[in-house]
Design an enzyme around this catalytic site. Structure first.
Site, short mmCIF file in Angstrom:
data_model
loop_
_atom_site.label_atom_id
_atom_site.label_comp_id
_atom_site.label_asym_id
_atom_site.label_seq_id
_atom_site.Cartn_x
_atom_site.Cartn_y
_atom_site.Cartn_z
N HIS A 1 95.10 -8.55 123.94
CA HIS A 1 95.30 -7.82 122.77
C HIS A 1 95.33 -6.36 123.02
O HIS A 1 96.24 -5.55 122.53
CB HIS A 1 93.82 -7.90 122.15
CG HIS A 1 93.66 -6.90 120.90
ND1 HIS A 1 94.33 -7.04 119.70
CD2 HIS A 1 93.10 -5.93 120.64
CE1 HIS A 1 93.93 -6.15 118.98
NE2 HIS A 1 93.23 -5.23 119.60
N HIS B 1 98.60 -1.78 123.41
CA HIS B 1 98.15 -3.28 123.02
C HIS B 1 99.47 -4.11 123.35
O HIS B 1 100.47 -4.32 122.20
CB HIS B 1 97.96 -3.37 121.57
CG HIS B 1 96.70 -2.46 120.96
ND1 HIS B 1 96.67 -1.23 121.07
CD2 HIS B 1 95.48 -2.86 120.79
CE1 HIS B 1 95.73 -0.73 120.67
NE2 HIS B 1 94.70 -1.77 120.48
N HIS C 1 76.17 6.23 89.52
CA HIS C 1 77.54 6.88 88.99
C HIS C 1 77.85 8.30 89.00
O HIS C 1 78.72 8.71 88.91
CB HIS C 1 77.83 6.36 87.48
CG HIS C 1 78.15 4.71 87.42
ND1 HIS C 1 77.48 3.86 87.83
CD2 HIS C 1 79.16 4.26 86.70
CE1 HIS C 1 78.05 2.62 87.49
NE2 HIS C 1 79.00 2.80 86.92
N GLU D 1 90.00 0.03 93.64
CA GLU D 1 90.11 1.35 93.81
C GLU D 1 91.01 1.39 95.03
O GLU D 1 91.92 2.42 95.26
CB GLU D 1 89.03 2.07 93.83
CG GLU D 1 88.12 1.92 92.44
CD GLU D 1 87.36 0.65 92.13
OE1 GLU D 1 87.38 -0.08 93.14
OE2 GLU D 1 86.69 0.62 91.14
C1 TPP Z 1 90.21 -1.09 109.52
C2 TPP Z 1 90.14 -1.23 111.07
N1 TPP Z 1 89.01 -1.80 111.68
C3 TPP Z 1 88.84 -2.10 112.86
C4 TPP Z 1 90.05 -1.55 113.82
C5 TPP Z 1 90.02 -2.14 115.32
N2 TPP Z 1 91.13 -3.11 115.65
C6 TPP Z 1 92.18 -3.17 116.08
S1 TPP Z 1 93.00 -4.27 116.17
C7 TPP Z 1 91.93 -5.34 115.75
C8 TPP Z 1 91.79 -6.80 115.77
C9 TPP Z 1 92.75 -7.29 114.90
O1 TPP Z 1 93.20 -8.53 115.15
P1 TPP Z 1 94.57 -9.16 114.85
O2 TPP Z 1 95.12 -8.84 113.64
O3 TPP Z 1 94.58 -10.58 114.94
O4 TPP Z 1 95.39 -8.41 115.93
P2 TPP Z 1 95.82 -9.14 117.38
O5 TPP Z 1 94.59 -9.21 118.31
O6 TPP Z 1 96.40 -10.58 117.01
O7 TPP Z 1 96.93 -8.33 117.91
C10 TPP Z 1 90.80 -4.60 115.67
C11 TPP Z 1 89.22 -4.94 115.14
C12 TPP Z 1 91.17 -1.23 113.01
N3 TPP Z 1 92.23 -0.74 113.81
N4 TPP Z 1 91.06 -1.05 111.79
#
Ligand code: TPP
Ligand code: MG
Length: 659
Positions: free
Chosen positions: A258, A27, A464, A402
């Site tokens: 990204h 990334h 529960h 939690e």
């Molecule tokens: C809990 C979770 N859900 C989904 C992902 C997959 N994922 C990685 S980065 C991302 C997008 C994140 O967007 P942002 O925080 O704005 O990062 P940017 O594209 O700006 O680098 C996703 C959906 C993940 N790593 N963790």
């Protein structure tokens, strides 16, 4: 001449582009967008000494947007940490390289926590900030006085756990927590307009945070915002306005940067535009020198801190608390007292009784509950609440959070100096599960005190009553699940739970004392042991856990009455039993056909997986459906878990199979 901030930041951009390009995976967008902001933080604000990543009073830095892992790898390399080396960076995301796809705390000193599951880094940072204030309350500014910095993306702020973490941090007024939000308005699917219209700033303000803004591409302006954040007594959110993939002329500002390599041509164009050396993996001499000097910025502070520690008179105490040494010396005297006055108790109550002894003996523990204190029995008599006005307290009212609680406990454990335990109902481990998984992955020593562990909780009914929870937690690598059968086992399990992340599954209902004498050995340490030996020729081995051990014993008596010799094995921890030497396992569960000796499992939960211990032709007694709303004894009877019904099922099974 000192290189400009932009040239320092461009070294991060170049390494990020090259590493992702070489791996053809990763990334680049986030490190390129936040390079200037990270430069401001690491060269002017962050208190650290690259030569000693474990300096206890260092500021903590958490890259919550873990997909941007090249940002932290570049920073650690540039500032002169021993690892990653440039070769490690060249092997970004390759097998055996510490520059893993997402930052892993067990791969690289300097990576404080494992991040990647969005939102959890920030939520763990809340725990780190709690630990800092708590230790400060006990050791003072002289020894504990640091900040916790976070870089978080849009994703981290959208996740549900963020709401829990932000609420908790605001409530506890964690002023030393500073979150830098990479506000690039882009996520994977495209513009944040596709999925968000909330006012993020107003939400943080409503949660009693301080918020300020800066141009995230201008290190000077970021630094100004960091100064402002440090001055404010509330936790801070710095909205850093950035452009994802900044510097890539055709792709910046789009989600194309990204999570994929930019491509050779785009990287070349970016180099030209940013004025970066066209040779990959190179950092100009003057730029590297300046970065390395930043890595030594903290050396003087560090040396002075060491002098203060030496002069403090509490050096041994401080270091041993920080190193997390926990002794189980409390156990034996506690068991002696317990055995002198045995009576039926719920294991949640037995846990409270043991915690009284543990909290008195181990000053590092911090208890808490997600709003079920009176049900989880997690608060002991002398514990005062940890609040914004009393960080010295050792009990946290986490509220109904939690996941936030579990993530904060990970942060506390990984900060060091704190041994956190926290409670909710076992069924709600589902709400905390992503953080439990990170406890296991990071080997963070968190004790989950999970009560109301079966249909035995009774009237609250199927929503529960845990069914699949025990087995699903046992399926998680690196986590120990304990289900003690009485007060003695509860204490033994708590003593064992001090070296790994663990879940204690505890009953709401009273259980009879089963263990009436103590031994030098902690029997639960074996994971399973023979509680009762067959009185006549052994035909059956009943394996049970927790509240069902009592039922197994009573059923075994009935079998013995019919001339069927039956062992009863209590199995409080399958993971520990699996780790025993072969001869011990063979002694407890001999490897013979179920015609010679029938093995039976009894657990008030799914039978899924019990064939591991009873074999394909053994008898699994459990509950393969959702529970029922009724008083506990009726539920047990209705679902077939009484000594009579169990004994009949065993004898019927033996008849059918010709045993
Ligand atoms: C809990 C979770 N859900 C989904 C992902 C997959 N994922 C990685 S980065 C991302 C997008 C994140 O967007 P942002 O925080 O704005 O990062 P940017 O594209 O700006 O680098 C996703 C959906 C993940 N790593 N963790
Ligand atoms: Mg984004």
């Amino acid at each position: 001449m000192q290189p400009t901030d932009r040239r320092l930041a461009n070294a991060i951009r170049a390494l990020a582009m090259d590493a992702v390009e070489t791996a053809n995976s990763g990334h680049p967008g986030m490190p390129m967008g936040m390079a200037d902001a990270a430069t401001a933080l690491f060269t002017r604000h962050l208190k650290f000494d690259a030569s000693d990543p474990n300096w206890p009073d260092r500021d903590r830095f958490i890259l919550s947007a873990g997909h941007g892992s090249m940002l932290i790898y570049a920073l650690l390399y540039l500032t002169g940490y021993e690892r990653p080396t440039l070769d490690d960076i060249k092997r970004f995301r390759q097998l055996g390289s510490p520059t893993a796809g997402h930052p892993e705390n067990f791969e690289l000193p300097g990576v404080e926590v494992t991040t990647g599951p969005l939102g959890q880094g920030l939520a763990m940072a809340v725990g780190m900030a709690i630990a800092e204030r708590h230790l400060n309350a006990s050791y003072g500014d002289e020894l504990v006085d640091h900040h916790t910095y976070v870089i978080a993306g849009d994703g981290c702020l959208m996740e549900g756990v963020n709401h829990e973490a932000v609420g908790l941090a605001g409530h506890l007024r964690l002023g030393r927590l500073i979150v830098m939000w990479d506000d690039n308005q882009i996520t994977i699917d495209g513009s944040t307009d596709l999925s968000r219209n909330e006012d993020v700033v107003a939400r943080h303000q409503a949660a009693q945070w301080h918020v300020c803004e800066c141009d995230g591409l201008d290190a000077e302006d970021v630094s100004r915002a960091l100064d402002e954040a440090k001055r404010d007594p509330r936790p801070s959110l710095i909205r850093c306005k950035t452009i994802i993939g900044y510097g890539a002329p055709n792709k910046q500002g789009t989600s194309a940067t990204h999570g994929a390599a930019l491509g050779k041509d785009e990287v070349e164009a970016a180099r030209a535009g940013l004025g970066i050396d066209p040779v990959e993996f190179t950092v100009p001499e003057d730029v590297l020198t300046a970065w390395r000097a930043s890595g030594k910025r903290g050396a003087v502070d560090h040396a002075q801190w060491k002098e203060r520690l030496d002069a403090s008179g509490r050096k041994v105490e401080f270091l041993s608390q920080l190193n997390g040494q926990v002794s189980d010396a409390w156990l034996r005297p506690y068991l002696d007292r317990l055995l002198a006055d045995l009576k039926p108790v719920a294991t949640r109550k037995a846990s409270e009784m043991a915690l009284e002894a543990i909290n008195a003996a181990i000053p590092a523990t911090i208890g808490g509950s997600a709003d079920l204190t009176g049900s989880n029995n997690t608060k002991t008599k002398t514990q005062e609440p940890l609040t914004a006005d009393n960080y010295g307290g050792r009990y946290i009212y986490y509220g109904i959070r939690e996941f936030g609680m579990a993530a904060a406990m990970n942060g506390m454990a990984l900060h060091g100096g704190v041994v956190p335990y926290g409670g909710t109902f076992l069924v709600f481990t589902d709400y905390a599960r992503p953080a439990i998984r990170l406890s296991a992955l990071q080997q963070a020593r968190v004790v989950y005190v999970m009560t109301h562990d079966s249909i035995g909780l009774g009237e609250d009914g199927p929503t529960h009553q845990p069914i699949e929870h025990l087995q699903s937690l046992r399926a998680m690598p690196g986590l120990e699940v304990y289900r003690p059968a009485d007060a003695v086992e509860t204490a033994e399990c708590l003593a064992l739970s001090s070296d790994k992340p663990s879940v204690l599954a505890l009953t709401r209902q009273n259980l009879k004392p089963l263990r009436t004498e103590a031994f030098d050995e902690n029997l639960c340490g074996r994971g399973a042991y023979r509680l009762k030996s067959a009185g006549t020729a052994r035909k059956v081995i009943i394996i049970a856990t927790g509240s069902e051990v009592e039922i197994a014993l009573a059923a075994a008596e009935k079998l013995e009455g019919q001339g069927i010799g039956a062992d009863v094995v209590s199995m409080p921890c399958t993971e520990r039993f699996d780790a025993q030497p072969w001869d011990y396992r063979e002694d407890i569960l001999p490897d013979v056909s179920n015609r010679e000796i029938l093995r039976v499992s009894i657990e008030a939960g799914t039978t899924f997986g019990w064939e591991r211990y009873v074999g394909l032709h053994g008898l699994k007694i459990g509950i393969d459906r959702f529970g029922v709303s009724s008083p506990a004894p009726d539920a047990y009877d209705y679902l077939g878990l009484t000594p009579d019904k169990v004994a009949v099922r065993i004898t019927d099974f033996m008849k059918q199979r010709g045993i």
